[in-house]
Enzyme design. Structure first.
Site, PDB file in Angstrom:
ATOM      1  N   ARG A 113      64.635 -29.187 -53.715  1.00 12.08           N
ATOM      2  CA  ARG A 113      63.195 -28.989 -53.483  1.00 12.08           C
ATOM      3  C   ARG A 113      63.062 -27.886 -52.448  1.00 12.08           C
ATOM      4  NH1 ARG A 113      58.371 -33.255 -52.494  1.00 12.08           N
ATOM      5  NH2 ARG A 113      58.633 -33.257 -54.745  1.00 12.08           N
ATOM      6  N   HIS A 140      57.088 -27.884 -61.004  1.00 10.62           N
ATOM      7  CA  HIS A 140      57.548 -29.240 -60.673  1.00 10.62           C
ATOM      8  C   HIS A 140      57.867 -29.958 -61.992  1.00 10.62           C
ATOM      9  CE1 HIS A 140      58.263 -32.757 -58.465  1.00 10.62           C
ATOM     10  NE2 HIS A 140      57.061 -33.052 -57.995  1.00 10.62           N
ATOM     11  N   GLN A 143      58.098 -33.840 -62.407  1.00  7.79           N
ATOM     12  CA  GLN A 143      56.808 -34.528 -62.344  1.00  7.79           C
ATOM     13  C   GLN A 143      56.172 -34.631 -63.728  1.00  7.79           C
ATOM     14  OE1 GLN A 143      55.256 -35.882 -59.485  1.00  7.79           O
ATOM     15  NE2 GLN A 143      54.086 -36.836 -61.134  1.00  7.79           N
ATOM     16  N   ASP A 229      45.468 -32.603 -58.289  1.00  6.22           N
ATOM     17  CA  ASP A 229      46.500 -32.601 -57.232  1.00  6.22           C
ATOM     18  C   ASP A 229      45.812 -32.135 -55.950  1.00  6.22           C
ATOM     19  OD1 ASP A 229      48.936 -32.569 -55.883  1.00  6.22           O
ATOM     20  OD2 ASP A 229      49.729 -30.801 -56.910  1.00  6.22           O
ATOM     21  N   CYS A 269      49.929 -36.673 -59.199  1.00 10.08           N
ATOM     22  CA  CYS A 269      51.370 -36.749 -58.878  1.00 10.08           C
ATOM     23  C   CYS A 269      51.624 -37.473 -57.563  1.00 10.08           C
ATOM     24  CB  CYS A 269      51.972 -35.357 -58.854  1.00 10.08           C
ATOM     25  SG  CYS A 269      51.286 -34.281 -57.582  1.00 10.08           S
ATOM     26  N   ARG A 297      58.840 -41.649 -62.686  1.00 19.85           N
ATOM     27  CA  ARG A 297      59.686 -40.544 -62.218  1.00 19.85           C
ATOM     28  C   ARG A 297      61.151 -40.997 -62.211  1.00 19.85           C
ATOM     29  NH1 ARG A 297      57.894 -36.676 -58.630  1.00 19.85           N
ATOM     30  NH2 ARG A 297      60.065 -35.966 -58.695  1.00 19.85           N
TER      31      ARG A 297
HETATM   32  N1  NVA Z   1      51.365 -29.463 -55.400  1.00 22.38           N
HETATM   33  C1  NVA Z   1      51.942 -30.373 -54.430  1.00 22.38           C
HETATM   34  C2  NVA Z   1      52.745 -31.401 -55.127  1.00 22.38           C
HETATM   35  C3  NVA Z   1      53.386 -32.430 -54.219  1.00 22.38           C
HETATM   36  C4  NVA Z   1      54.215 -33.413 -54.974  1.00 22.38           C
HETATM   37  C5  NVA Z   1      52.789 -29.588 -53.431  1.00 22.38           C
HETATM   38  O1  NVA Z   1      53.510 -28.683 -53.845  1.00 22.38           O
HETATM   39  O2  NVA Z   1      52.694 -29.873 -52.239  1.00 22.38           O
HETATM   40  N1   CP Z   2      54.999 -36.365 -56.632  1.00 28.02           N
HETATM   41  C1   CP Z   2      56.001 -36.047 -55.793  1.00 28.02           C
HETATM   42  O1   CP Z   2      56.861 -35.206 -56.077  1.00 28.02           O
HETATM   43  O2   CP Z   2      55.975 -36.761 -54.636  1.00 28.02           O
HETATM   44  P1   CP Z   2      56.847 -36.503 -53.320  1.00 28.02           P
HETATM   45  O3   CP Z   2      56.339 -35.217 -52.701  1.00 28.02           O
HETATM   46  O4   CP Z   2      56.602 -37.690 -52.465  1.00 28.02           O
HETATM   47  O5   CP Z   2      58.292 -36.355 -53.716  1.00 28.02           O
END
Ligand code: NVA
Ligand code: CP
Length: 315
Positions: A113, A140, A143, A229, A269, A297
């Site tokens: 990540r 992502h 997800q 989101d 998500c 997930r």
């Molecule tokens: N769009 C959000 C998703 C978090 C799971 C982010 O990138 O922070």
């Molecule tokens: N939806 C998701 O990826 O959640 P986290 O940021 O908690 O991993």
């Protein structure tokens, strides 16, 4: 023991965007995820990844991604190691290529990540083992794998259905758009002006599966699924104040849900901000499947780990 390439001679594959697998491979993954979930729910042990290790590299925060990969790997008989920028040399400027060389000599599979998509791509380029994108600024994929599995569980095949995306054209939105081209469904997107989808950044070359709407109510009309989101994704915190103003009218509320089909689902998500991108009434209401979505997930990622390490497993 290193699995790929090696022991099983499973061809080296990565999962960096939703476009990396074919429709037929997704059908296999969804079927495996359903079977793996059934085993888990029946308390039956399934340990195909005994002695395998997953390294999880986090440059951003996470609850679900860490937990679902770590618990999932344990449930498959393997081990998971958590690394973050703060405690590794990556945070002190070690090149990502050097990290890729070293990590991939010690473990069987890697999840990352991070910020730019180029980072996971650079890592994958030198990696001896499969690399999974656990979220980048652009995509992502894990997800949407979970979201579509959840849709199928509740409503059957997604082909030909309409998903309404309300809010920021971010990593999750881009991945929905990619998924629509692979699995043949439609995405209606409504963003505030200035935040529209840019097809090239979204990584979509076939734009026949999506339509942009200025008014979120128009995007929601007749949809089978409404999803949204956060207004400010990780890495974009400096824009927060400006975004709070720009996104004010892009809140999924009960009126918007009424514009969709009566059987429409709501997904997010998570983490969510009640009162910003969604009202508490909707996310905590009867059409919301956010807890199934979060749980799934883990099941789909177990199928993904199995597929990348062992290839096609048939029951
Ligand atoms: N769009 C959000 C998703 C978090 C799971 C982010 O990138 O922070
Ligand atoms: N939806 C998701 O990826 O959640 P986290 O940021 O908690 O991993």
């Amino acid at each position: 023991m290193q699995a790929s390439p090696g022991k099983d001679m499973t061809p080296l594959r990565h999962y960096l965007t939703f476009l990396d697998f074919s429709r037929e491979e997704y059908e296999h993954l969804f079927a495996r995820a359903a079977w793996i979930k059934g085993e888990f729910k029946s308390y039956r042990r399934y340990w195909p990844l005994e002695d395998r290790t997953l390294a999880m590299i986090f440059e951003k925060a996470s609850t679900r991604t860490r937990l679902s990969f770590e618990a999932g790997m344990h449930q498959l008989g393997g081990a998971a190691i958590y690394l973050n920028t703060r405690d590794t040399q990556l945070g002190r400027g070690e090149p990502v290529e050097d990290m890729g060389q070293v990590v991939s000599r010690m473990v069987d599979i890697v999840m990352i990540r991070t910020f730019g998509q180029d980072i996971v791509e650079r890592f994958a380029k030198v990696s001896r083992v499969p690399v999974i994108n656990g979220l980048t600024n652009e995509y992502h994929p894990c997800q949407i794998l979970g979201d579509i599995f959840t849709f199928i569980e509740h409503r059957g095949p997604i082909q030909g259905k309409t998903v309404a995306w309300i809010g920021d054209s971010n990593n999750v939105c881009n991945t929905w758009l990619q998924a629509a081209t692979v699995l043949d469904f439609n995405v209606h997107v409504s963003t505030p002006p200035g935040y529209e989808v840019e097809p090239e950044r979204a990584g979509i070359y076939d734009t026949t599966h999506f339509e942009q709407f200025a008014d979120p109510m128009d995007a929601a009309r007749g949809a089978d699924l409404i999803t949204t989101d956060v207004w400010t994704s990780m890495g974009f915190e400096a824009e927060n104040a400006q975004r709070m103003k720009a996104f004010e009218d892009w809140c999924v509320d009960a009126e918007m849900m009424r514009a969709a089909k009566p059987e429409a689902l709501f997904m997010h998500c998570l983490p969510a901000h009640r009162g910003e991108e969604v009202t508490a009434e909707v996310i905590d209401g009867p059409q919301s499947v956010v807890w199934d979505e979060a749980e799934n997930r883990m099941h789909v990622q177990k199928a993904l780990l199995e597929f990348l390490l062992l290839g096609r497993v048939t029951p």
